[in-house]
Motif scaffolding. Structure first.
Motif, PDB file in Angstrom:
ATOM      1  N   ASP A  63      52.689  20.990  54.405  1.00 33.68           N
ATOM      2  CA  ASP A  63      52.292  21.393  55.756  1.00 33.68           C
ATOM      3  C   ASP A  63      51.405  20.328  56.385  1.00 33.68           C
ATOM      4  N   LEU A  64      51.960  19.627  57.384  1.00 35.32           N
ATOM      5  CA  LEU A  64      51.215  18.569  58.063  1.00 35.32           C
ATOM      6  C   LEU A  64      50.316  19.116  59.169  1.00 35.32           C
ATOM      7  N   GLY A  65      50.458  20.399  59.488  1.00 39.88           N
ATOM      8  CA  GLY A  65      49.627  20.994  60.526  1.00 39.88           C
ATOM      9  C   GLY A  65      49.948  20.437  61.900  1.00 39.88           C
ATOM     10  N   LEU A  66      48.962  20.456  62.783  1.00 41.17           N
ATOM     11  CA  LEU A  66      49.138  19.945  64.141  1.00 41.17           C
ATOM     12  C   LEU A  66      49.258  18.425  64.101  1.00 41.17           C
ATOM     13  N   THR A  67      50.374  17.915  64.596  1.00 39.64           N
ATOM     14  CA  THR A  67      50.658  16.486  64.534  1.00 39.64           C
ATOM     15  C   THR A  67      50.807  15.932  65.943  1.00 39.64           C
ATOM     16  N   SER A 124      53.779  20.708  63.577  1.00 42.20           N
ATOM     17  CA  SER A 124      54.001  21.066  64.976  1.00 42.20           C
ATOM     18  C   SER A 124      53.225  20.131  65.880  1.00 42.20           C
ATOM     19  N   SER A 125      53.840  19.786  67.000  1.00 40.71           N
ATOM     20  CA  SER A 125      53.161  18.986  68.016  1.00 40.71           C
ATOM     21  C   SER A 125      52.819  19.825  69.236  1.00 40.71           C
ATOM     22  N   PHE A 142      54.077  17.554  79.706  1.00 38.45           N
ATOM     23  CA  PHE A 142      55.067  17.095  78.740  1.00 38.45           C
ATOM     24  C   PHE A 142      54.326  16.596  77.494  1.00 38.45           C
ATOM     25  N   VAL A 143      54.698  17.143  76.345  1.00 40.32           N
ATOM     26  CA  VAL A 143      54.040  16.804  75.086  1.00 40.32           C
ATOM     27  C   VAL A 143      55.077  16.230  74.126  1.00 40.32           C
ATOM     28  N   ASP A 144      54.792  15.072  73.559  1.00 40.53           N
ATOM     29  CA  ASP A 144      55.725  14.437  72.635  1.00 40.53           C
ATOM     30  C   ASP A 144      55.893  15.284  71.374  1.00 40.53           C
ATOM     31  N   ASP A 160      59.159  23.920  61.562  1.00 44.73           N
ATOM     32  CA  ASP A 160      58.072  23.720  62.516  1.00 44.73           C
ATOM     33  C   ASP A 160      57.491  25.068  62.895  1.00 44.73           C
ATOM     34  N   TYR A 161      56.458  25.061  63.706  1.00 52.47           N
ATOM     35  CA  TYR A 161      55.762  26.287  64.065  1.00 52.47           C
ATOM     36  C   TYR A 161      56.390  26.983  65.270  1.00 52.47           C
TER      37      TYR A 161
END
Length: 279
Positions: free
Chosen positions: A82-86, A119-120, A135-137, A164-165
């Motif tokens: 789990d990379l968390g918020l990326t 998740s981004s 707009f979010v990458d 992803d989340y």
């Protein structure tokens, strides 16, 4: 009262069904708590944060402990990294750390599946003012694609799973509760191949008139170059109906728009993964 998760797994193991459920455990659950699931399930998923938790055990110790437990008990184990918020400032670091974990601890491929989750989508939308767009990458798919296609990890491809989340994990955190009587402003979340498009409504509070309501959000998506087309997903067909007032569909409430956003997001992800697996 017992342990709710353990009680659920025990109850499910006694029922004949094709839809098995499995427990999600954490490194600290081994071995004592994990031992309680032996005999009640044939698979366990273990969530491991990436990078490692500074307050937790060393990753080497974590994987050693889990591997030894698996050998002793003979259960299948799925590993969720789990990379968390990326976000942009952390994406490269997390990608490098992910490679390190795979290279150091998972290159021997001793586990059932390796799920890569992140998740981004922003946790907060405070800086998105009413009536505007953001707009979010999207980095989660980019990271998975690079790992999946990396020459060093090609033998892991059958075990690699994307996760992803979604676009509905986080709720509004910017609500002004002193003005809650007006209700939250409508928002639309629309997943693109490389970005999240977030649209926010606007209202004239004095005259109680919508400047940009849910119908306008639907119109803005439907008329844009970003729209995937009515046949792409149920969510996209719903957007068209609400934009054009078809089949007596109104602008929709927050529940409708959560369904629209989630359905379209899943469709985009499935198409991207299908292309990746076919390449």
């Amino acid at each position: 009262n017992g342990e709710p998760l353990l009680d659920i797994i025990k109850a499910q193991s006694k029922v004949a069904t094709k839809n098995a459920i499995y427990p999600v455990l954490y490194p600290d659950d081994f071995p004592e708590y994990a031992d309680q699931f032996v005999g009640h399930t044939d698979k366990i998923l273990v969530r491991i944060p990436v990078p490692e938790d500074l307050e937790g055990d060393d990753q080497g110790e974590i994987f050693k402990k889990i591997s030894q437990w698996q050998t002793k008990n003979g259960l299948q184990i799925d590993i969720l990294l789990d990379l968390g918020l990326t976000i942009k400032s952390s994406a490269n670091t997390k990608y490098q750390e992910l490679k390190h974990v795979l290279r150091t601890h998972l290159i021997k491929n001793e586990f059932n599946s390796i799920i890569i989750a992140s998740s981004s989508f922003p946790e907060r939308l405070d800086n998105l003012t009413s009536g505007n767009d953001m707009f979010v990458d999207r980095f989660e798919m980019k990271i998975f694609e690079k790992i999946y296609s990396h020459s060093e990890f090609l033998h892991l491809q059958p075990q690699l799973i994307y996760s992803d989340y979604g676009v509905t994990k986080f709720t509004d955190t910017e609500l002004d509760f002193s003005r809650l009587k007006y209700g939250p402003l409508p928002k639309a979340r629309y997943t693109l191949d490389n970005q999240y498009w977030i649209l926010k409504g606007a209202k004239d509070r004095k005259n109680d008139r919508w400047i940009r309501g849910a119908k306008t959000l639907a119109e803005d998506i439907y008329k844009s170059d970003h729209y995937y087309g009515e046949s792409f997903s149920f969510g996209d067909f719903e957007i068209k109906e609400r934009a054009l007032n078809l089949n007596n569909k109104g602008p929709g409430n927050s529940t409708n728009w959560v369904t629209i956003a989630a359905n379209h997001h899943i469709a985009v992800v499935l198409v991207q993964l299908a292309k990746l697996y076919e390449s």
